[in-house]
Design an enzyme around this catalytic site. Structure first.
Site: not given
Length: 410
Positions: A204, A200-202
């Site tokens: 990277g 996910s975005k957290r």
């Protein structure tokens, strides 16, 4: 002939996981002297994000993943309607409030051998519900458009993420109903974050364009992505795209989900920065993170050799070299002003201006004022540490250095 495709939807900018899939398709095509096709799957018009399609083109162009043909599904609606009519005539589908729904036959086992892991995958048709293939607005669903295009584009291998495994039985049934040969399927394990959850975005999971803007080189990104689920024999990790193409084989794709490691990406990037010719690194810094063409070209050329071994990303150059382009915003204490005054006096009398003579002058001031190098560094650059100070002062120049010191004192 080998023909593969990537089929991104412009409902958002693809993150690195989607781009890894594009890379594996490209590598397989080039390794087998086949064709690499781009198909924009834009049939879900309500979810199309402005600029997403252009971003897809930009990502492929920047990485050098050149396509052999481009298609857009929104320009091929008649082909999907024709296929749905064939299904209706054959009694394999029914009209339902203006839409066409495919009727899943019961009592079947649908199976295929997946190229990733060479494993047999099977589903019972009784577990699959009837599904819409053409919506009432005349646009196809993913399932119908996907197999119509893959057939007409003569796609030999469908290489995609394993989140599509559960859709594959539907696709096989559509191929059978339309009397078409199905392609070979290869489902890539999903990339996981360091905590073993879906990337996910957290973790990277950003766009390749975001990584580019943060100073990641395309060579490093390609090298890093290639090893997200694929491995060569031996322990060599630094490989050019040509070397990766020469070695790539879907049989070497691991069936276990790869783990995304941002530190590994930075390690690759640092290596490519350190080994890059100075002139090429100068060009990359100017165009990729400084967004300039000719401004301060000679100055950057002088600074880069000092910064090269200290950089993990191109953006690191911005911080390391900031004091060359901007006056340090430093408030000096009275003691520091006295030191600055001593430096001014020493530098003013110097006839030769090079890092050797500058270092001697700095050491003399340090001895006379009983201070250490970080104080001198702060006075000149506004930072506690960074590039070698004597060499930096040499590049900054005698006139500019003295002007800076006098301003700080006053």
């Amino acid at each position: 002939m080998i023909r593969v495709r990537i089929a991104p939807s412009p409902t958002g900018i693809p993150h690195i996981g989607n781009t890894r899939t594009a890379l594996f398709n490209y590598l397989f095509a080039r390794r087998n002297k086949g064709k690499f096709i781009l198909r924009i799957e834009d049939t879900d018009q309500k979810r199309v994000v402005p600029g997403a399609e252009e971003a897809i083109y930009e990502i492929l162009e920047w990485l050098g993943l050149h396509v052999d043909a481009k298609f857009k599904q929104s320009e091929r609606l008649d082909l999907y309607k024709e296929a749905s009519q064939i299904l209706l005539r054959q009694k394999n589908a029914r009209m339902e409030e203006g839409a066409v729904r495919f009727i899943v036959p019961k009592g079947r086992v649908i199976e295929w051998v997946d190229m990733v892991g060479n494993k047999n995958i099977s589903f019972k048709s009784d577990d699959i519900e009837d599904f819409i293939v053409l919506k009432s607005d005349g646009y196809p669903t993913y399932h119908l458009a996907n197999i119509v295009d893959d057939h007409l584009m003569e796609i030999s291998h469908v290489i995609r993420g394993d989140e599509w495994i559960s859709s594959t039985p539907k696709h096989i049934l559509l191929y059978e109903s339309l009397g078409w040969d199905q392609p070979i399927f290869a489902h890539l394990p999903v990339i996981l974050g360091p905590d073993k959850t879906k990337l996910s975005k957290r973790h990277g999971a950003k766009s390749v364009l975001d990584y580019r803007n943060e100073g990641i080189l395309k060579e490093a990104l390609l090298n890093f992505m290639a090893f997200l689920g694929w491995a060569t024999k031996g322990d060599k990790e630094i490989l050019s795209i040509a070397e990766i193409i020469a070695l790539f084989d879907l049989k070497d794709v691991n069936t276990n989900p790869p783990i995304f490691n941002i530190d590994k990406l930075l390690w690759f990037n640092g290596h490519y920065i350190r080994t890059m010719p100075v002139h090429k690194l100068v060009s990359s810094i100017k165009h990729q993170v400084l967004n300039m063409r000719d401004k301060d070209n000679e100055l950057i050329k002088k600074i880069v050799p000092l910064a090269q071994t200290r950089m993990k990303t191109l953006k690191d150059f911005v911080q390391l070299a900031a004091h060359f382009f901007e006056e340090p915003k430093t408030e000096l204490s009275q003691k520091e002003k006295m030191i600055a005054d001593q430096l001014t006096k020493r530098f003013s009398t110097m006839e030769q201006w090079n890092n050797g003579t500058i270092l001697v002058a700095i050491k003399n001031v340090m001895a006379s004022e009983n201070v250490r190098m970080p104080i001198i560094y702060k006075i000149i650059t506004g930072q506690d540490r960074g590039l070698p100070l004597p060499e930096s002062i040499e590049i900054l120049g005698k006139e500019k250095t003295l002007e800076r010191l006098k301003r700080l004192i006053s």
